[in-house]
Scaffold this motif. Structure first.
Motif, PDB file in Angstrom:
ATOM      1  N   GLY A 181      -5.288 -21.396 -22.576  1.00  0.00           N
ATOM      2  CA  GLY A 181      -4.212 -22.136 -21.914  1.00  0.00           C
ATOM      3  C   GLY A 181      -4.364 -23.620 -22.198  1.00  0.00           C
ATOM      4  N   MET A 182      -3.372 -24.394 -21.782  1.00  0.00           N
ATOM      5  CA  MET A 182      -3.378 -25.844 -22.012  1.00  0.00           C
ATOM      6  C   MET A 182      -3.809 -26.543 -20.723  1.00  0.00           C
ATOM      7  SD  MET A 182      -2.273 -26.360 -25.173  1.00  0.00           S
ATOM      8  CE  MET A 182      -1.312 -27.851 -25.474  1.00  0.00           C
ATOM      9  N   PHE A 183      -4.451 -27.674 -20.904  1.00  0.00           N
ATOM     10  CA  PHE A 183      -4.911 -28.475 -19.760  1.00  0.00           C
ATOM     11  C   PHE A 183      -4.484 -29.910 -20.069  1.00  0.00           C
ATOM     12  CE2 PHE A 183      -8.614 -28.530 -16.503  1.00  0.00           C
ATOM     13  CZ  PHE A 183      -8.004 -29.549 -15.792  1.00  0.00           C
ATOM     14  N   ILE A 184      -3.413 -30.359 -19.438  1.00  0.00           N
ATOM     15  CA  ILE A 184      -2.836 -31.668 -19.742  1.00  0.00           C
ATOM     16  C   ILE A 184      -3.312 -32.675 -18.694  1.00  0.00           C
ATOM     17  CG2 ILE A 184      -0.695 -32.962 -20.102  1.00  0.00           C
ATOM     18  CD1 ILE A 184      -1.130 -30.587 -22.047  1.00  0.00           C
ATOM     19  N   ILE A 185      -3.867 -33.789 -19.158  1.00  0.00           N
ATOM     20  CA  ILE A 185      -4.279 -34.842 -18.235  1.00  0.00           C
ATOM     21  C   ILE A 185      -3.504 -36.120 -18.597  1.00  0.00           C
ATOM     22  CG2 ILE A 185      -6.198 -36.137 -17.250  1.00  0.00           C
ATOM     23  CD1 ILE A 185      -8.059 -33.928 -18.338  1.00  0.00           C
ATOM     24  N   HIS A 186      -2.689 -36.541 -17.662  1.00  0.00           N
ATOM     25  CA  HIS A 186      -1.896 -37.756 -17.887  1.00  0.00           C
ATOM     26  C   HIS A 186      -2.755 -38.983 -17.615  1.00  0.00           C
ATOM     27  CE1 HIS A 186       1.893 -35.550 -18.284  1.00  0.00           C
ATOM     28  NE2 HIS A 186       1.448 -34.760 -17.303  1.00  0.00           N
ATOM     29  N   PRO A 187      -2.515 -40.056 -18.366  1.00  0.00           N
ATOM     30  CA  PRO A 187      -3.257 -41.299 -18.098  1.00  0.00           C
ATOM     31  C   PRO A 187      -2.857 -41.837 -16.720  1.00  0.00           C
ATOM     32  CG  PRO A 187      -2.005 -41.443 -20.162  1.00  0.00           C
ATOM     33  CD  PRO A 187      -1.541 -40.212 -19.463  1.00  0.00           C
ATOM     34  N   ARG A 188      -3.832 -42.408 -16.085  1.00  0.00           N
ATOM     35  CA  ARG A 188      -3.526 -43.012 -14.790  1.00  0.00           C
ATOM     36  C   ARG A 188      -2.540 -44.171 -14.996  1.00  0.00           C
ATOM     37  NH1 ARG A 188      -4.464 -42.652  -9.953  1.00  0.00           N
ATOM     38  NH2 ARG A 188      -5.661 -40.801 -10.361  1.00  0.00           N
ATOM     39  N   GLN A 189      -2.788 -44.929 -16.070  1.00  0.00           N
ATOM     40  CA  GLN A 189      -1.891 -46.032 -16.401  1.00  0.00           C
ATOM     41  C   GLN A 189      -0.860 -45.534 -17.414  1.00  0.00           C
ATOM     42  OE1 GLN A 189      -1.738 -49.129 -15.079  1.00  0.00           O
ATOM     43  NE2 GLN A 189      -3.348 -48.469 -13.637  1.00  0.00           N
ATOM     44  N   GLN A 190       0.365 -45.418 -17.022  1.00  0.00           N
ATOM     45  CA  GLN A 190       1.401 -44.968 -17.953  1.00  0.00           C
ATOM     46  C   GLN A 190       1.730 -46.070 -18.935  1.00  0.00           C
ATOM     47  OE1 GLN A 190       3.022 -41.742 -17.932  1.00  0.00           O
ATOM     48  NE2 GLN A 190       1.114 -41.408 -16.832  1.00  0.00           N
ATOM     49  N   ASP A 191       2.130 -45.666 -20.141  1.00  0.00           N
ATOM     50  CA  ASP A 191       2.550 -46.589 -21.188  1.00  0.00           C
ATOM     51  C   ASP A 191       4.036 -46.876 -20.952  1.00  0.00           C
ATOM     52  OD1 ASP A 191       3.392 -47.876 -23.412  1.00  0.00           O
ATOM     53  OD2 ASP A 191       2.678 -46.379 -24.842  1.00  0.00           O
ATOM     54  N   SER A 192       4.292 -47.995 -20.260  1.00  0.00           N
ATOM     55  CA  SER A 192       5.665 -48.248 -19.824  1.00  0.00           C
ATOM     56  C   SER A 192       6.587 -48.546 -21.003  1.00  0.00           C
ATOM     57  CB  SER A 192       5.682 -49.414 -18.834  1.00  0.00           C
ATOM     58  OG  SER A 192       5.016 -50.532 -19.415  1.00  0.00           O
ATOM     59  N   SER A 193       6.011 -48.959 -22.142  1.00  0.00           N
ATOM     60  CA  SER A 193       6.870 -49.284 -23.287  1.00  0.00           C
ATOM     61  C   SER A 193       7.327 -48.023 -24.023  1.00  0.00           C
ATOM     62  CB  SER A 193       6.134 -50.217 -24.252  1.00  0.00           C
ATOM     63  OG  SER A 193       4.994 -49.553 -24.768  1.00  0.00           O
ATOM     64  N   HIS A 194       6.641 -46.928 -23.809  1.00  0.00           N
ATOM     65  CA  HIS A 194       7.047 -45.672 -24.456  1.00  0.00           C
ATOM     66  C   HIS A 194       7.125 -44.567 -23.422  1.00  0.00           C
ATOM     67  CE1 HIS A 194       5.520 -47.982 -27.939  1.00  0.00           C
ATOM     68  NE2 HIS A 194       6.495 -47.356 -28.583  1.00  0.00           N
ATOM     69  N   ARG A 195       8.001 -44.744 -22.480  1.00  0.00           N
ATOM     70  CA  ARG A 195       8.116 -43.739 -21.446  1.00  0.00           C
ATOM     71  C   ARG A 195       8.609 -42.433 -22.061  1.00  0.00           C
ATOM     72  NH1 ARG A 195       8.559 -42.523 -16.038  1.00  0.00           N
ATOM     73  NH2 ARG A 195       9.868 -40.670 -15.827  1.00  0.00           N
ATOM     74  N   ILE A 196       7.899 -41.381 -21.751  1.00  0.00           N
ATOM     75  CA  ILE A 196       8.230 -40.062 -22.309  1.00  0.00           C
ATOM     76  C   ILE A 196       9.296 -39.409 -21.452  1.00  0.00           C
ATOM     77  CG2 ILE A 196       7.318 -37.761 -22.838  1.00  0.00           C
ATOM     78  CD1 ILE A 196       6.219 -39.941 -24.659  1.00  0.00           C
ATOM     79  N   ASP A 197      10.401 -38.988 -22.094  1.00  0.00           N
ATOM     80  CA  ASP A 197      11.463 -38.307 -21.353  1.00  0.00           C
ATOM     81  C   ASP A 197      11.241 -36.793 -21.303  1.00  0.00           C
ATOM     82  OD1 ASP A 197      13.110 -40.670 -20.905  1.00  0.00           O
ATOM     83  OD2 ASP A 197      13.330 -40.651 -23.106  1.00  0.00           O
ATOM     84  N   ARG A 198      10.702 -36.289 -22.388  1.00  0.00           N
ATOM     85  CA  ARG A 198      10.471 -34.827 -22.462  1.00  0.00           C
ATOM     86  C   ARG A 198       9.072 -34.609 -23.013  1.00  0.00           C
ATOM     87  NH1 ARG A 198      15.473 -31.856 -20.980  1.00  0.00           N
ATOM     88  NH2 ARG A 198      17.042 -33.483 -21.140  1.00  0.00           N
ATOM     89  N   ASP A 199       8.337 -33.760 -22.355  1.00  0.00           N
ATOM     90  CA  ASP A 199       6.946 -33.535 -22.764  1.00  0.00           C
ATOM     91  C   ASP A 199       6.744 -32.013 -22.869  1.00  0.00           C
ATOM     92  OD1 ASP A 199       4.334 -33.966 -23.393  1.00  0.00           O
ATOM     93  OD2 ASP A 199       3.817 -35.051 -21.553  1.00  0.00           O
ATOM     94  N   PHE A 200       6.385 -31.550 -24.036  1.00  0.00           N
ATOM     95  CA  PHE A 200       6.237 -30.099 -24.246  1.00  0.00           C
ATOM     96  C   PHE A 200       4.801 -29.755 -24.630  1.00  0.00           C
ATOM     97  CE2 PHE A 200      10.682 -31.082 -25.254  1.00  0.00           C
ATOM     98  CZ  PHE A 200      11.352 -30.137 -24.478  1.00  0.00           C
ATOM     99  N   ALA A 201       4.363 -28.609 -24.181  1.00  0.00           N
ATOM    100  CA  ALA A 201       3.016 -28.139 -24.523  1.00  0.00           C
ATOM    101  C   ALA A 201       3.120 -26.834 -25.302  1.00  0.00           C
ATOM    102  CB  ALA A 201       2.187 -27.922 -23.260  1.00  0.00           C
ATOM    103  N   LEU A 202       2.596 -26.848 -26.538  1.00  0.00           N
ATOM    104  CA  LEU A 202       2.627 -25.640 -27.386  1.00  0.00           C
ATOM    105  C   LEU A 202       1.200 -25.270 -27.767  1.00  0.00           C
ATOM    106  CD1 LEU A 202       5.500 -26.604 -29.933  1.00  0.00           C
ATOM    107  CD2 LEU A 202       5.725 -25.650 -27.625  1.00  0.00           C
ATOM    108  N   LEU A 203       0.881 -24.003 -27.631  1.00  0.00           N
ATOM    109  CA  LEU A 203      -0.460 -23.548 -27.997  1.00  0.00           C
ATOM    110  C   LEU A 203      -0.333 -22.532 -29.137  1.00  0.00           C
ATOM    111  CD1 LEU A 203      -3.464 -23.575 -27.540  1.00  0.00           C
ATOM    112  CD2 LEU A 203      -3.163 -22.095 -25.544  1.00  0.00           C
TER     113      LEU A 203
END
Ligand code: CU
Lengths: 432, 494
Positions: A181-203
């Motif tokens: 399975g996938m284990f996604i860890i988001h940064p505590r500090q988001q990159d405000s200049s490249h805000r992600i609108d859609r985030d997909f996880a493929l294994l």
């Protein structure tokens, strides 16, 4: 043992995420029903965009004393690769791959693991920086979890990035059976200049399901029958939906036995991260194909352009379903009268491949060529303009100016004058 | 020669397997006119629609045999070997009549004249062996026994001949069946070689690989040629056994009958092998029918009678009684009897009797040995038949369908490009090989069956069928026996 400082840090982080957590959990609930895209409206309050696992889901959690509690259940699952192929696989919480774990850098997580298999298992948190005793390696960091028992892994997430989990106990077999399975860890500090609108996880994975069988063969090393994204093959892999101009991230992990050069049409994507976390922008590079090595992950980011764009492994056998590898080459062979003679001896025989294999899908689709049970034809899939002749690790990124929620928008219609067309003759002065 | 007919054909029903009733095959054969009644009464097989006269216009058209009974019926009519046996029976008949006659009486006349006398003394005597007379009934019995022995010998020879006809019939059908199967196997190999040639022409297959397929094809073709030669040889052997001209057209079935067409069901065979009482009944039946046992028994009773005869002769060997009439020279007549006998001083017949008794003991021991041998042979043969039945049934009901299923699945894999055309055709070859094994088993079965029928003087199937009421009626029904032909034939006879 957790020392005092960790405990303080843990609880501090817990306080923050406790508030986020409840909302996040409700967001998971909605996405688990519709696998296509995140319910963007519900995630506005989050410091990150929740990940979407096509054909899968994100595992909900509950907060307890500032700790995110998850529960993974290792068990046999009834799995379908695409209509017509079902197997007895092993997975977590009823699926392969198991549900995606999603958390935020600094979170403390407590993950209960219940073993409902008939043999011991462990969970190894692939790529996570954690205490030795939490690494989940049978015999080395712990005694393997016996059948019927529940164990707990608890640690603090000191990193961000795209990670994976899988057993490290009878690993060859359990992974061949689909446990990952996938284990996604988001940064505590988001990159405000490249805000992600859609985030997909493929294994990515590979399977040896011999034609006519119902259980993976763990002994196969190279000649796999099925190459999957989230344990599905084209055309059963859910397309990745986005709207024109949105920033899309596709996280791809590989727990198969081969590297996969994943190729995306229509865009040059930025490779922005890996299991090493989100890379500094200076490290990003533009690519159209990125090799996802075995045991690696890569994050590919791009700005969506309208169209139905393929995303697939570029090893062309990996975009096929089950096929023979030692067949005589029939290209250019006119069997003529011989075909009739063979059919006389073996009714139903058809000569194939004289002019290439393209006719194969036509025969299959016409329904007069029956294959072995529980076996997908080598190629298939119908597009708006005919057979696509694909299988395996192939899916589409469907981008529209305006999506209707999570509904599949159907086939993209190329605007007038933007599609290849037939000509009656080629000007003679065009050099060849 | 009505006696000949009776003597031999009383035992015929046991030699020929049963068939269906119909018109008498021999009805147009004047040579056998006098036997017709007996045949019709005793041998349904010979009455059957055997030779399909409808399909046999007077001169040229070929004979068509559908089952071994028809072959046997034809052999009875045609085979020189069988005609020879019948002729030998004629000789035995004549000898028998000879032996039952009384010796011709002796007559002597003499005329003597005394020296110087004018008158003659004449003497007439008529002598008749009185012993010959006294022992006539006994000698008739003895001759009868010897005649019975001759009949038994002829019966034995006929059993052997007709059994042989049955065997060569099955061997011929089997050889045809096998040859056809080899043809198909050769055809499959040829298709593979042809495919390899096309692939090679297109540049997709190396010469080495192409030659491999060509080589396999050549071998299969050779196997087929050999099978064809064997089929021809078997056909010639059958024709020879039937007494047909080597060029005579003869049609036999293409395929051996199924095991289900045999009266000897596996259940009945198992019963017979497990139930000693039933087996004893078959043994009794066999020994009472087998010519060699009958021969020994007849021999023994002949010796018994010989011994009785020797006892009666005791003390009066070679007695002669004479009626003498003398005419004296003076013209007077004197008549009287004359008794003439040898004195039993040295040979009183005791050694002859001892020899006869020793012969008797020997025959009795021979008979016991023969019965023991028959018991073992029967057991072995029944065991073989049971095993062959089980093998054939398994091949027919499990192995061949399995191969067919495998072929169907291979075709499915071929359809999905999971396996290639060579493998597909090889799957067909596997199926053909299994069918060939089935045919070989069937052949062994029918040859064993023929042997058992011959060995039990044709009684086994009827007896065994009686053990298993569910079994089909005895006598293999050959396929194909087109019903249309039957109807046509009857119509023809009207
Ligand atoms: Cu690949």
């Amino acid at each position: 043992m957790i020392n005092r400082r960790q405990l303080l840090l843990g609880s501090a982080a817990g306080l923050v995420s406790a508030r986020l957590g409840s909302q996040s959990a409700s967001a998971q609930a909605s996405t688990s029903q519709a696998t296509q895209a995140p319910a963007a409206a519900a995630t506005n309050d989050l410091p990150y965009t929740p990940v979407v696992t096509p054909n899968g889901r994100t595992l909900p959690y509950r907060m307890r004393d500032g700790v995110k509690e998850f529960h993974l259940i290792a068990e046999e699952v009834d799995h379908e690769f695409a209509e017509g192929t079902r197997i007895k696989a092993w997975g977590y919480n009823g699926t392969t791959p198991g549900p995606t774990l999603e958390a935020v850098e600094g979170d403390r997580v407590r993950i209960y693991v219940t073993n409902r298999l008939q043999e011991p298992t462990t969970v190894h948190w692939h790529g996570l920086i954690l205490p030795f005793g939490m690494d989940g390696v049978a015999g080395l960091t712990q005694r393997a979890i016996p059948p019927g028992e529940s164990w707990v892994y608890e640690f603090t997430l000191n990193q961000h990035g795209t990670h994976m989990y899988h057993p490290h106990s009878d690993e060859m077999l359990q992974m061949a059976m689909g446990m990952m399975g996938m284990f996604i860890i988001h940064p505590r500090q988001q990159d405000s200049s490249h805000r992600i609108d859609r985030d997909f996880a493929l294994l990515l994975h590979n399977w040896a399901i011999h034609p006519g069988t119902y259980r993976p063969d763990p002994s196969v090393m190279t000649d796999f029958d099925l190459w999957t994204i989230n344990s599905k093959v084209f055309p059963a892999i859910a397309p990745l939906l986005a709207q024109t101009g949105e920033r899309v991230r596709v996280r791809i992990g590989n727990l198969s036995m081969m590297n996969h050069p994943m190729h995306m049409h229509g865009v040059q994507f930025d490779v922005t991260g890996s299991d090493g976390g989100r890379w500094p922008q200076a490290q990003w590079r533009k690519e159209v194909t990125e090799i996802i090595g075995v045991g690696q992950t890569r994050d590919l980011e791009f700005t969506a352009i309208a169209g139905d764009w393929p995303l697939h492994c570029h090893m062309s056998h990996h975009t096929m379903n089950a096929m023979g590898h030692e067949l005589p080459v029939t290209t250019g062979v006119n069997q003529g009268e011989l075909e009739r003679q063979i059919r006389q001896m073996i009714p139903g025989y058809m000569a194939m491949g004289e002019h290439g294999m393209s006719e194969h899908q036509a025969h299959i689709d016409a329904g007069h060529m029956r294959g072995p049970e529980n076996t997908l034809p080598m190629m298939g899939g119908q597009g708006a303009f005919g057979p696509m002749e694909m299988g395996g690790m192939f899916t589409l990124i469907k981008v529209r100016d305006q999506l209707d929620g999570n509904n599949d928008p159907g086939w993209f219609e190329p605007p007038q004058g933007t599609q290849a067309y037939r000509v009656n003759s080629v000007p003679e002065d065009v050099p060849v | 020669m009505p006696f000949k007919a009776l003597a031999l054909f009383l035992v015929l029903p046991a030699l020929v397997s049963c068939g269906t009733t119909g018109t008498n095959l021999l009805s147009q054969d004047s040579q056998f006119d006098d036997m017709r009644q007996t045949l019709q009464q005793w041998s349904p097989a010979l009455n059957s629609n055997n030779l399909e006269p409808a399909a046999q216009p007077p001169d040229d058209a070929s004979l068509r045999l559908h089952n071994p009974a028809q072959a046997q019926a034809l052999a009875l009519r045609q085979s020189p070997a069988i005609r020879s046996i019948l002729a030998s029976q004629g000789i035995a008949d004549a000898d028998y009549r000879q032996a039952t006659l009384i010796q011709n009486p002796g007559f002597s006349a003499s005329a003597l004249r005394a020296e110087g006398s004018d008158s003659w003394k004449t003497e007439f005597s008529l002598t008749l062996g009185i012993l010959d007379w006294l022992t006539l009934p006994m000698r008739r019995q003895l001759a009868g026994a010897e005649h019975a022995q001759a009949r038994s010998r002829a019966f034995q020879l006929l059993t052997d001949e007709l059994g042989e006809v049955r065997s060569v019939y099955f061997a011929a059908v089997a050889a045809r069946h096998i040859s056809q199967q080899h043809q198909q196997t050769a055809e499959a190999a040829r298709l593979n070689a042809e495919l390899a040639a096309r692939l090679s022409e297109a540049g997709n297959l190396s010469e080495l690989e192409r030659l491999h397929y060509e080589d396999v094809s050549a071998r299969q073709r050779q196997a087929w040629q050999q099978a064809q030669a064997e089929a021809d040889a078997s056909m010639a052997a059958l024709k020879r056994g039937l007494g047909l001209d080597i060029a005579a057209p003869l049609e036999i079935p293409d395929q051996l009958p199924d095991i289900a067409d045999s009266a000897l069901s596996a259940g009945a065979l198992r019963t017979l092998l497990q139930d000693s009482e039933q087996f004893a009944m078959l043994l009794t039946r066999t020994t009472s029918q087998r010519p060699d046992v009958r021969f020994l028994r007849d021999n023994r009773s002949a010796l018994e009678r010989q011994l009785q005869l020797q006892r009666k002769q005791l003390g009066m060997s070679d007695i002669g009684v004479g009626l003498i009439t003398e005419r004296e020279p003076d013209g007077s007549r004197a008549s009287g009897f004359e008794l003439d006998l040898s004195l039993l001083v040295f040979d009183r017949g005791q050694h002859q009797r001892a020899s006869t008794r020793a012969h008797q003991a020997q025959l009795s021991a021979d008979e016991a040995a023969l019965e023991l041998a028959i018991t073992y042979q029967l057991q072995t043969s029944l065991n073989n038949l049971l095993s062959l039945t089980e093998q054939a049934t398994q091949l027919r009901d499990e192995d061949i369908p399995r191969q067919q299923r495998m072929l169907a699945l291979t075709l499915q894999e071929y359809n999905f490009m999971l396996t290639g055309p060579f493998e597909l055709i090889e799957a067909k070859q596997q199926e053909l090989d299994t069918v060939l094994r089935y045919i070989n088993t069937l052949e062994s079965y029918w040859l064993e069956h023929a042997w058992l029928m011959q060995y039990t003087a044709n009684t086994a199937d009827i007896f065994i069928a009686s053990l298993d009421s569910s079994a089909p009626p005895p006598g293999p029904a050959m396929n194909p026996t087109p019903r249309a032909a039957d109807t046509h034939q009857e119509h023809h006879h009207d």
